[in-house]
Design a protein around this motif. Structure first.
Motif, short mmCIF file in Angstrom:
data_model
loop_
_atom_site.label_atom_id
_atom_site.label_comp_id
_atom_site.label_asym_id
_atom_site.label_seq_id
_atom_site.Cartn_x
_atom_site.Cartn_y
_atom_site.Cartn_z
N GLY A 19 -12.30 -7.67 18.63
CA GLY A 19 -12.55 -6.83 19.78
C GLY A 19 -12.38 -5.37 19.46
N GLU A 20 -12.02 -4.58 20.51
CA GLU A 20 -11.89 -3.13 20.36
C GLU A 20 -10.74 -2.63 21.23
OE1 GLU A 20 -15.01 0.49 20.10
OE2 GLU A 20 -15.11 -0.64 21.98
N ILE A 21 -10.00 -1.65 20.70
CA ILE A 21 -8.91 -1.04 21.46
C ILE A 21 -9.02 0.48 21.42
CG2 ILE A 21 -7.30 -2.94 21.08
CD1 ILE A 21 -5.82 -1.13 19.04
N TYR A 22 -8.43 1.10 22.44
CA TYR A 22 -8.23 2.54 22.50
C TYR A 22 -6.76 2.72 22.16
CZ TYR A 22 -8.60 7.29 24.46
OH TYR A 22 -8.62 8.65 24.65
N ASP A 23 -6.47 3.24 20.98
CA ASP A 23 -5.12 3.32 20.46
C ASP A 23 -4.58 4.74 20.60
OD1 ASP A 23 -3.07 1.74 19.31
OD2 ASP A 23 -3.45 2.59 17.34
N VAL A 24 -3.39 4.89 21.16
CA VAL A 24 -2.85 6.20 21.55
C VAL A 24 -1.47 6.43 20.93
CG1 VAL A 24 -2.08 7.60 23.52
CG2 VAL A 24 -4.09 6.11 23.75
N ALA A 25 -1.24 7.68 20.48
CA ALA A 25 0.07 8.11 20.00
C ALA A 25 0.45 9.39 20.72
CB ALA A 25 0.02 8.36 18.49
N VAL A 26 1.69 9.46 21.21
CA VAL A 26 2.21 10.63 21.93
C VAL A 26 3.39 11.19 21.14
CG1 VAL A 26 3.26 11.48 24.07
CG2 VAL A 26 1.55 9.65 24.16
N ASP A 27 3.35 12.48 20.84
CA ASP A 27 4.40 13.14 20.07
C ASP A 27 5.64 13.36 20.93
OD1 ASP A 27 5.94 14.68 18.36
OD2 ASP A 27 4.36 16.13 17.92
N LEU A 28 6.76 12.76 20.53
CA LEU A 28 8.04 12.90 21.25
C LEU A 28 9.06 13.71 20.47
CD1 LEU A 28 8.52 9.25 22.62
CD2 LEU A 28 7.54 11.24 23.77
N ARG A 29 8.65 14.35 19.39
CA ARG A 29 9.58 15.08 18.54
C ARG A 29 9.89 16.45 19.13
NH1 ARG A 29 6.02 15.06 13.39
NH2 ARG A 29 4.60 15.70 15.06
N LYS A 30 11.12 16.60 19.62
CA LYS A 30 11.53 17.88 20.22
C LYS A 30 11.41 18.98 19.17
CE LYS A 30 14.82 15.31 22.63
NZ LYS A 30 16.18 14.92 22.38
N GLY A 31 10.83 20.11 19.57
CA GLY A 31 10.61 21.23 18.67
C GLY A 31 9.28 21.18 17.94
N SER A 32 8.54 20.10 18.08
CA SER A 32 7.23 19.97 17.44
C SER A 32 6.22 20.87 18.15
CB SER A 32 6.75 18.53 17.51
OG SER A 32 5.37 18.44 17.17
N GLN A 37 -5.09 0.18 24.84
CA GLN A 37 -5.76 -0.56 25.91
C GLN A 37 -6.84 -1.42 25.28
OE1 GLN A 37 -8.02 1.51 29.06
NE2 GLN A 37 -7.12 0.03 30.47
N ALA A 38 -6.89 -2.69 25.68
CA ALA A 38 -7.92 -3.62 25.22
C ALA A 38 -9.22 -3.30 25.93
CB ALA A 38 -7.50 -5.06 25.48
N LEU A 39 -10.26 -2.99 25.18
CA LEU A 39 -11.56 -2.62 25.76
C LEU A 39 -12.51 -3.81 25.86
CD1 LEU A 39 -12.13 0.83 24.02
CD2 LEU A 39 -10.93 0.30 26.17
N THR A 40 -12.18 -4.89 25.22
CA THR A 40 -12.99 -6.11 25.26
C THR A 40 -12.08 -7.29 25.57
OG1 THR A 40 -12.72 -6.38 22.87
CG2 THR A 40 -14.71 -5.24 23.60
N GLU A 41 -12.67 -8.42 25.85
CA GLU A 41 -11.90 -9.62 26.15
C GLU A 41 -11.39 -10.24 24.85
OE1 GLU A 41 -9.85 -11.86 28.46
OE2 GLU A 41 -11.28 -10.50 29.41
N GLY A 42 -10.20 -10.79 24.88
CA GLY A 42 -9.66 -11.51 23.73
C GLY A 42 -9.35 -10.65 22.52
N VAL A 43 -8.78 -9.48 22.76
CA VAL A 43 -8.46 -8.56 21.67
C VAL A 43 -7.26 -9.09 20.87
CG1 VAL A 43 -7.36 -6.31 21.26
CG2 VAL A 43 -9.42 -6.46 22.65
N MET A 44 -7.37 -9.00 19.56
CA MET A 44 -6.27 -9.36 18.67
C MET A 44 -5.88 -8.13 17.86
SD MET A 44 -7.31 -13.10 17.25
CE MET A 44 -7.62 -14.45 18.36
N VAL A 45 -4.61 -7.75 17.97
CA VAL A 45 -4.10 -6.56 17.28
C VAL A 45 -2.96 -6.99 16.35
CG1 VAL A 45 -2.87 -4.36 17.59
CG2 VAL A 45 -4.76 -4.98 19.12
N TRP A 46 -3.00 -6.46 15.14
CA TRP A 46 -1.97 -6.70 14.14
C TRP A 46 -1.41 -5.35 13.75
CZ3 TRP A 46 -2.92 -4.35 9.43
CH2 TRP A 46 -2.01 -4.62 8.42
N TYR A 47 -0.10 -5.27 13.59
CA TYR A 47 0.45 -4.02 13.10
C TYR A 47 1.72 -4.26 12.29
CZ TYR A 47 3.13 -4.18 17.53
OH TYR A 47 3.90 -4.56 18.60
#
Length: 192
Positions: free
Chosen positions: A80-93, A123-133
């Motif tokens: 499938g397909e995902i919209y993968d997001v990262a948010v910077d939480l490093r104080k002072g960055s 977020q899963a953009l298609t049905e039956g998404v499989m994510v490995w990390y």
């Protein structure tokens, strides 16, 4: 070289493009090679692999673990397909509170490196998404934290916002402004 490494708008978050070798049977590709990743700026030891299956619209995140169990994550979408997001939480960055995203799919075979100090979700953009990390620290419930997926101050542009399916736990996570000092012990120290 079997990999290309492309820093995103927040340079510590890296899009990894793996090279596939197709033939009449299908294709073969390497998904991780320590020496290549080190050359690409990702010098970490991975200690745990995770796998998830999700329905279309599912949002998982935004999750992180605090120090001393902070996790770097190498994320791939196997089906499938995902919209993968990262948010910077490093104080002072210089990019504190900003986010970056990438489309990961079984078809494009891309991976996203999300270093320690970032909240991560997809977020899963298609049905039956499989994510490995792969992660750089084992799961530790005592340091597990999260950030609200739809925090208006972050303004993440989720593709299927109206179709979002959340766990009970993810639905009540705090916003960035609501995080206490005890919920974020990351500080910026330059490139990781």
């Amino acid at each position: 070289m079997p990999f290309e490494f492309e820093p995103l708008a927040i340079p510590d978050v890296i899009l990894v493009k793996a090279r596939a070798f197709p033939d009449e049977r299908g294709f073969f590709m390497e998904t991780f090679k320590q020496s290549e990743f080190a050359r690409g700026g990702i010098r970490r030891n991975f200690v745990q692999d995770n796998f998830s299956y999700s329905r279309r619209g599912t949002v998982r995140g935004l999750h992180y673990q605090m120090n001393p169990a902070a996790q770097g994550k190498l994320v791939a979408c196997l089906r499938g397909e995902i919209y993968d997001v990262a948010v910077d939480l490093r104080k002072g960055s210089p990019t504190y509170g900003r986010w970056v995203a990438a489309l990961l799919s079984a078809e494009n075979r891309r991976m996203l490196w999300v270093p320690e100090g970032f909240a991560h979700g997809f977020q899963a953009l298609t049905e039956g998404v499989m994510v490995w990390y792969k992660v750089t620290a084992e799961y530790d419930p005592a340091t597990e934290r999260g950030l609200r997926w739809d925090d208006p101050a972050l303004g993440i542009e989720w593709p299927l916002r109206q179709e979002a399916i959340l766990s009970t736990k993810d639905a009540v996570l705090p916003t960035l402004a609501e995080l206490s000092e005890a919920d974020n012990n990351f500080t910026y120290g330059g490139h990781l």
